[in-house]
Design an enzyme around this catalytic site. Structure first.
Site, PDB file in Angstrom:
ATOM      1  N   GLY A  69       9.273 -28.092-106.713  1.00 17.71           N
ATOM      2  CA  GLY A  69      10.327 -27.621-107.624  1.00 17.71           C
ATOM      3  C   GLY A  69       9.808 -27.309-109.017  1.00 17.71           C
ATOM      4  O   GLY A  69      10.584 -27.179-109.963  1.00 17.71           O
ATOM      5  N   ASP A 112       4.172 -23.971-115.195  1.00 12.32           N
ATOM      6  CA  ASP A 112       4.648 -24.512-113.916  1.00 12.32           C
ATOM      7  C   ASP A 112       3.566 -25.197-113.083  1.00 12.32           C
ATOM      8  O   ASP A 112       3.855 -25.710-112.010  1.00 12.32           O
ATOM      9  CB  ASP A 112       5.388 -23.454-113.098  1.00 12.32           C
ATOM     10  CG  ASP A 112       4.463 -22.483-112.383  1.00 12.32           C
ATOM     11  OD1 ASP A 112       3.282 -22.353-112.765  1.00 12.32           O
ATOM     12  OD2 ASP A 112       4.930 -21.836-111.433  1.00 12.32           O
ATOM     13  N   ASP A 169      -6.248 -28.213-110.321  1.00 12.23           N
ATOM     14  CA  ASP A 169      -7.154 -27.323-109.586  1.00 12.23           C
ATOM     15  C   ASP A 169      -8.224 -28.099-108.828  1.00 12.23           C
ATOM     16  O   ASP A 169      -8.546 -27.795-107.681  1.00 12.23           O
ATOM     17  CB  ASP A 169      -7.827 -26.342-110.556  1.00 12.23           C
ATOM     18  CG  ASP A 169      -6.888 -25.208-110.885  1.00 12.23           C
ATOM     19  OD1 ASP A 169      -5.747 -25.495-111.279  1.00 12.23           O
ATOM     20  OD2 ASP A 169      -7.276 -24.038-110.713  1.00 12.23           O
ATOM     21  N   ARG A 214      12.442 -21.851 -99.482  1.00 16.92           N
ATOM     22  CA  ARG A 214      11.858 -20.754-100.266  1.00 16.92           C
ATOM     23  C   ARG A 214      11.363 -19.636 -99.351  1.00 16.92           C
ATOM     24  O   ARG A 214      11.458 -18.464 -99.690  1.00 16.92           O
ATOM     25  CB  ARG A 214      10.728 -21.281-101.136  1.00 16.92           C
ATOM     26  CG  ARG A 214      10.176 -20.216-102.058  1.00 16.92           C
ATOM     27  CD  ARG A 214       9.103 -20.732-102.939  1.00 16.92           C
ATOM     28  NE  ARG A 214       8.108 -21.440-102.165  1.00 16.92           N
ATOM     29  CZ  ARG A 214       7.347 -22.408-102.641  1.00 16.92           C
ATOM     30  NH1 ARG A 214       7.476 -22.780-103.876  1.00 16.92           N
ATOM     31  NH2 ARG A 214       6.461 -22.998-101.868  1.00 16.92           N
TER      32      ARG A 214
END
Ligand SMILES: Nc1ncnc2c1ncn2[C@@H]1O[C@H](COP(=O)(O)OP(=O)(O)OP(=O)(O)O)[C@@H](O)[C@H]1O
Ligand SMILES: Nc1nc(=O)c2ncn([C@H]3C[C@H](O)[C@@H](CO)O3)c2[nH]1
Length: 232
Positions: free
Chosen positions: A13, A78, A84, A144
């Site tokens: 989300g 976001d 990473d 989604r």
């Protein structure tokens, strides 16, 4: 002036909360490159071949975003660049990158992080982590609807997503670049429920206040989801 980064696994989300939070705070949202990312569908189809390229792609785009965000100093991102390494090492641990790739990637990441250390503002002011269970994660991924992320596209994604949740637990515990807080993404439906949205925004503003990062003259912005442009 405040830089907030969101973190959390696939479908938690982050993009949705970024849109809501940036509107609420009156700051600028930054989204990771997904729909315009040419490598992502290739990666899901053939992870062994595309892990390294995807990682370089994300690292490069995120480095530019975080540099811009840290200099503008009034943003919500976001996803953090600090995730990473989690993604890359998780993929390396399941044999999708060799030792030389891991070493090269780690050295590149370290150089980039050193470069960020030279920015006037080095790190975000707050990390907002969205915690979700496997069941919630899968429900949101289905909702989604990106085809390549579905279990029906590749059943081995079940192990991949469960592993991701385990890696995120440790990652969040270890994270110490800035103050941090966790949102219960299973409990709060900040998309459909106005009271949940208010509660989540309240938790974040309380934390910002606590760490001295809520501007004194700040006034709450619009929080009705109909008025927000979602992008991911
Ligand atoms: N708290 C929530 N309650 C209900 N639905 C939610 C919630 N958060 C997100 N969603 C829905 O779940 C889906 C995934 O959300 P979103 O795209 O914001 O996730 P994300 O963390 O940015 O994912 P990714 O990292 O994979 O891009 C969307 O359809 C969104 O509307
Ligand atoms: N392998 C890999 N490394 C990353 O750094 C990374 N960052 C994001 N993603 C994937 C997760 C979602 O499908 C989609 C949107 O978050 O992109 C990544 N995948």
């Amino acid at each position: 002036m405040t830089v907030i980064v969101l973190s959390g696994p696939v479908g938690a989300g982050k993009s949705s909360l970024t849109a809501i939070l940036s509107k609420y705070l009156g700051t600028k949202p930054f989204y990771e490159s997904v729909d315009d990312n040419p490598v992502l569908p290739l990666f899901y189809k053939d992870p062994l071949k595309y892990t390294y390229l995807l990682q370089l792609f994300f690292l490069n785009t995120r480095f530019h975003s975080i540099k811009k965000a840290l200099s503008d100093d009034n943003n919500v991102l976001d996803r953090s660049i600090y995730e990473d390494s989690l993604f890359f090492h998780m993929n390396a641990d399941i044999g999708r990158a060799n030792d030389l790739e891991v070493q090269t990637y780690d050295e590149l990441l370290e150089s980039m992080m050193k470069e960020l250390e030279r920015m006037p503002k080095r790190h975000p002011d707050l990390l907002v982590h969205i915690n979700v269970s496997y069941e919630t994660m899968i429900r949101r991924i289905q909702k989604r609807g990106r085809s390549y992320e579905q279990l029906s596209f590749d059943p081995t994604l079940e192990d991949y997503y469960k592993r991701m949740l385990r890696y995120y637990e440790k990652w969040y515990d270890d994270y110490d670049y800035s103050p941090k807080m966790m949102i219960d993404g299973d409990h709060y439906d900040f998309m459909a429920s106005e009271s949940d949205r208010t509660e989540v925004l309240d938790q974040i503003t309380q934390k910002l206040k606590q760490v001295g990062k809520l501007p004194k003259n700040w006034q709450a912005g619009e929080i009705a989801t109909e008025s927000i442009e979602f992008s991911s």
